[in-house]
Design an enzyme around this catalytic site. Structure first.
Site, PDB file in Angstrom:
ATOM      1  N   ASP A  90       1.075  -1.344   0.175  1.00 58.73           N
ATOM      2  CA  ASP A  90       0.012   0.016  -0.113  1.00 58.73           C
ATOM      3  C   ASP A  90       0.879   1.220   0.178  1.00 58.73           C
ATOM      4  OD1 ASP A  90      -1.485   2.249   0.534  1.00 58.73           O
ATOM      5  OD2 ASP A  90      -2.989   1.067   2.082  1.00 58.73           O
ATOM      6  N   ASN A 137       3.021   3.267 -10.555  1.00 53.93           N
ATOM      7  CA  ASN A 137       1.958   3.339 -11.324  1.00 53.93           C
ATOM      8  C   ASN A 137       0.609   3.486 -10.553  1.00 53.93           C
ATOM      9  OD1 ASN A 137      -0.091   2.248 -13.651  1.00 53.93           O
ATOM     10  ND2 ASN A 137      -0.747   0.917 -11.827  1.00 53.93           N
ATOM     11  N   TYR A 185      -6.163  15.922  -9.073  1.00 54.10           N
ATOM     12  CA  TYR A 185      -5.598  14.883  -9.755  1.00 54.10           C
ATOM     13  C   TYR A 185      -4.643  15.336 -10.778  1.00 54.10           C
ATOM     14  CZ  TYR A 185      -4.882  11.079 -13.285  1.00 54.10           C
ATOM     15  OH  TYR A 185      -4.516  10.119 -14.017  1.00 54.10           O
ATOM     16  N   LYS A 194      -0.580  15.171 -10.569  1.00 53.22           N
ATOM     17  CA  LYS A 194       0.396  14.776 -11.520  1.00 53.22           C
ATOM     18  C   LYS A 194       1.499  15.572 -12.013  1.00 53.22           C
ATOM     19  CE  LYS A 194      -1.543  10.772 -12.038  1.00 53.22           C
ATOM     20  NZ  LYS A 194      -0.801   9.448 -11.711  1.00 53.22           N
ATOM     21  N   THR A 253     -10.171   2.351 -17.946  1.00 52.17           N
ATOM     22  CA  THR A 253     -10.091   1.586 -16.774  1.00 52.17           C
ATOM     23  C   THR A 253     -10.861   1.958 -15.850  1.00 52.17           C
ATOM     24  OG1 THR A 253      -8.576   3.285 -15.828  1.00 52.17           O
ATOM     25  CG2 THR A 253      -7.625   1.702 -17.231  1.00 52.17           C
TER      26      THR A 253
HETATM   27  P1  NAP Z   1      -6.940   1.838 -12.047  1.00 50.74           P
HETATM   28  O1  NAP Z   1      -7.556   0.719 -12.949  1.00 50.74           O
HETATM   29  O2  NAP Z   1      -7.894   2.386 -11.265  1.00 50.74           O
HETATM   30  O3  NAP Z   1      -5.725   0.982 -11.464  1.00 50.74           O
HETATM   31  C1  NAP Z   1      -5.177   1.782 -10.181  1.00 50.74           C
HETATM   32  C2  NAP Z   1      -4.333   0.893  -9.519  1.00 50.74           C
HETATM   33  O4  NAP Z   1      -3.691   1.673  -8.448  1.00 50.74           O
HETATM   34  C3  NAP Z   1      -5.253  -0.306  -8.757  1.00 50.74           C
HETATM   35  O5  NAP Z   1      -4.462  -1.441  -9.068  1.00 50.74           O
HETATM   36  C4  NAP Z   1      -5.238   0.248  -7.407  1.00 50.74           C
HETATM   37  O6  NAP Z   1      -5.576  -0.774  -6.536  1.00 50.74           O
HETATM   38  C5  NAP Z   1      -4.040   0.619  -7.417  1.00 50.74           C
HETATM   39  N1  NAP Z   1      -3.738   1.719  -5.986  1.00 50.74           N
HETATM   40  C6  NAP Z   1      -4.936   2.810  -5.640  1.00 50.74           C
HETATM   41  N2  NAP Z   1      -4.390   3.302  -4.466  1.00 50.74           N
HETATM   42  C7  NAP Z   1      -3.260   2.279  -4.194  1.00 50.74           C
HETATM   43  C8  NAP Z   1      -2.628   2.454  -2.749  1.00 50.74           C
HETATM   44  N3  NAP Z   1      -2.645   3.245  -1.928  1.00 50.74           N
HETATM   45  N4  NAP Z   1      -1.473   1.466  -2.962  1.00 50.74           N
HETATM   46  C9  NAP Z   1      -1.241   0.584  -3.859  1.00 50.74           C
HETATM   47  N5  NAP Z   1      -2.029   0.740  -5.061  1.00 50.74           N
HETATM   48  C10 NAP Z   1      -3.002   1.455  -5.093  1.00 50.74           C
HETATM   49  O7  NAP Z   1      -6.401   2.767 -12.928  1.00 50.74           O
HETATM   50  P2  NAP Z   1      -5.514   2.958 -14.434  1.00 50.74           P
HETATM   51  O8  NAP Z   1      -6.106   3.908 -15.267  1.00 50.74           O
HETATM   52  O9  NAP Z   1      -5.008   1.774 -14.700  1.00 50.74           O
HETATM   53  O10 NAP Z   1      -4.255   3.793 -13.643  1.00 50.74           O
HETATM   54  C11 NAP Z   1      -2.833   3.349 -13.590  1.00 50.74           C
HETATM   55  C12 NAP Z   1      -1.900   4.877 -13.442  1.00 50.74           C
HETATM   56  O11 NAP Z   1      -2.358   5.544 -14.835  1.00 50.74           O
HETATM   57  C13 NAP Z   1      -2.335   5.790 -12.507  1.00 50.74           C
HETATM   58  O12 NAP Z   1      -1.625   6.467 -11.910  1.00 50.74           O
HETATM   59  C14 NAP Z   1      -3.339   6.984 -13.307  1.00 50.74           C
HETATM   60  O13 NAP Z   1      -3.390   8.154 -12.923  1.00 50.74           O
HETATM   61  C15 NAP Z   1      -2.533   6.731 -14.599  1.00 50.74           C
HETATM   62  N6  NAP Z   1      -3.077   7.341 -15.759  1.00 50.74           N
HETATM   63  C16 NAP Z   1      -4.271   6.826 -16.205  1.00 50.74           C
HETATM   64  C17 NAP Z   1      -5.005   7.215 -17.294  1.00 50.74           C
HETATM   65  C18 NAP Z   1      -6.207   6.650 -17.938  1.00 50.74           C
HETATM   66  O14 NAP Z   1      -6.923   7.202 -18.791  1.00 50.74           O
HETATM   67  N7  NAP Z   1      -6.656   5.526 -17.228  1.00 50.74           N
HETATM   68  C19 NAP Z   1      -4.474   8.485 -18.209  1.00 50.74           C
HETATM   69  C20 NAP Z   1      -3.265   8.691 -17.572  1.00 50.74           C
HETATM   70  C21 NAP Z   1      -2.612   8.446 -16.427  1.00 50.74           C
HETATM   71  P3  NAP Z   1      -6.942  -1.344  -5.985  1.00 50.74           P
HETATM   72  O15 NAP Z   1      -7.430  -2.322  -6.915  1.00 50.74           O
HETATM   73  O16 NAP Z   1      -6.775  -1.917  -4.595  1.00 50.74           O
HETATM   74  O17 NAP Z   1      -7.782  -0.068  -5.788  1.00 50.74           O
END
Ligand code: NAP
Length: 242
Positions: free
Chosen positions: A60, A87, A165, A169, A200
């Site tokens: 975590d 990530n 957010y 970033k 996601t």
């Molecule tokens: P996601 O599907 O919501 O996945 C987020 C992950 O982070 C999940 O595994 C979540 O675990 C984990 N997490 C959250 N809080 C945590 C903590 N305190 N300790 C450990 N793990 C934790 O989102 P995603 O879109 O794949 O995002 C991944 C990264 O890409 C993020 O940094 C996001 O800001 C970035 N990003 C995403 C997008 C997009 O369009 N999706 C665009 C730009 C950047 P749980 O399952 O336990 O909640």
């Protein structure tokens, strides 16, 4: 890439799991950082089933004890770390344009994960990354963290201003530049990746991109050769304006 050890935080789902899958497909041992044991074990088992050398590591990123325990486990099991992908990330604004209504609690929670968490995990794993001949740190940023995009009224992001957010970033980008500078005389490269707007749970699966597409750039940055860049911000088309 065979024999290399990669830790991906928040790798139980979404883009993080796909980054782990792609790094595993290149022959790396992938450590699935996840805060929930069931979700973490399930993801590791799924990746293992697909042929990756994948293991769950409880982590975590907002919990100092959890971070210390994860670093101790990786030290004991492998003695070093080659790749760290920061990530794990959350979006807690509660709306697309929230500066006037954002609560301090949402702002703090966002920073706990997206900025303080990355800082704490990076510091904790640096001793292990320094033991790698070619350490790579990739911080998962976002085009929404670009000050250039946010201040351009013609940007496609002009109307998307969740303050917690986006600012977390932008701060993460500064962290990336600053750690890259501090580590410039080591073999460790630090870069920020923009995966693009991707379907996601983070955005209720509204993004047009797939996780396979989103993982491409962070995976490239995680596997940079010795003459690759450090201290940059990239998407798959090249450098992104800060
Ligand atoms: P996601 O599907 O919501 O996945 C987020 C992950 O982070 C999940 O595994 C979540 O675990 C984990 N997490 C959250 N809080 C945590 C903590 N305190 N300790 C450990 N793990 C934790 O989102 P995603 O879109 O794949 O995002 C991944 C990264 O890409 C993020 O940094 C996001 O800001 C970035 N990003 C995403 C997008 C997009 O369009 N999706 C665009 C730009 C950047 P749980 O399952 O336990 O909640």
């Amino acid at each position: 890439m065979i024999g290399k050890i990669a830790l991906i935080t928040g790798a139980n789902k979404g883009i993080g799991k796909e980054i782990a899958r792609q790094l595993g497909a290149q022959g790396m041992t992938v450590l699935i950082g996840a805060r929930d044991p069931e979700r973490g074990q399930q993801a590791a088992a799924e990746l293992k089933g697909g042929g990756a050398d994948a293991y769950f590591v409880p982590l975590d990123v907002t919990n100092a004890d959890s971070i210390a325990a994860a670093a101790a486990q990786v030290e004991q099991d492998y003695g070093r770390l080659d790749v760290l992908v920061n990530n794990a990330g959350i979006s807690a604004d509660g709306g697309p344009s929230s500066a006037l209504t954002l609560t301090m609690d949402s702002l703090r929670r966002t920073y706990d994960t997206n900025f303080f968490g990355v800082f704490a995990v990076t510091q904790a794993f640096l001793p292990l990354l320094k033991k790698s001949p070619a350490g790579r740190i990739v911080n998962m940023s976002s085009g929404l963290g670009s000050l250039a995009a946010n201040s351009d009224p013609n940007s496609p992001y002009a109307a998307i201003k969740p303050l917690a957010y986006n600012s977390s970033k932008a701060a993460l980008n500064m962290l990336s530049v600053t750690f890259a500078a501090a580590l410039k005389d080591t073999g460790i490269k630090v870069n920020a990746a923009d995966p693009g707007y991707t379907a996601t749970d983070l955005n209720q699966n509204s993004g047009p991109r797939t996780v396979e597409q989103a993982a491409t750039e962070p995976v490239r940055l995680a596997t940079l050769p010795e003459d690759g860049p450090t201290g940059g911000f990239f998407d798959e088309n090249g450098p992104v304006a800060w």
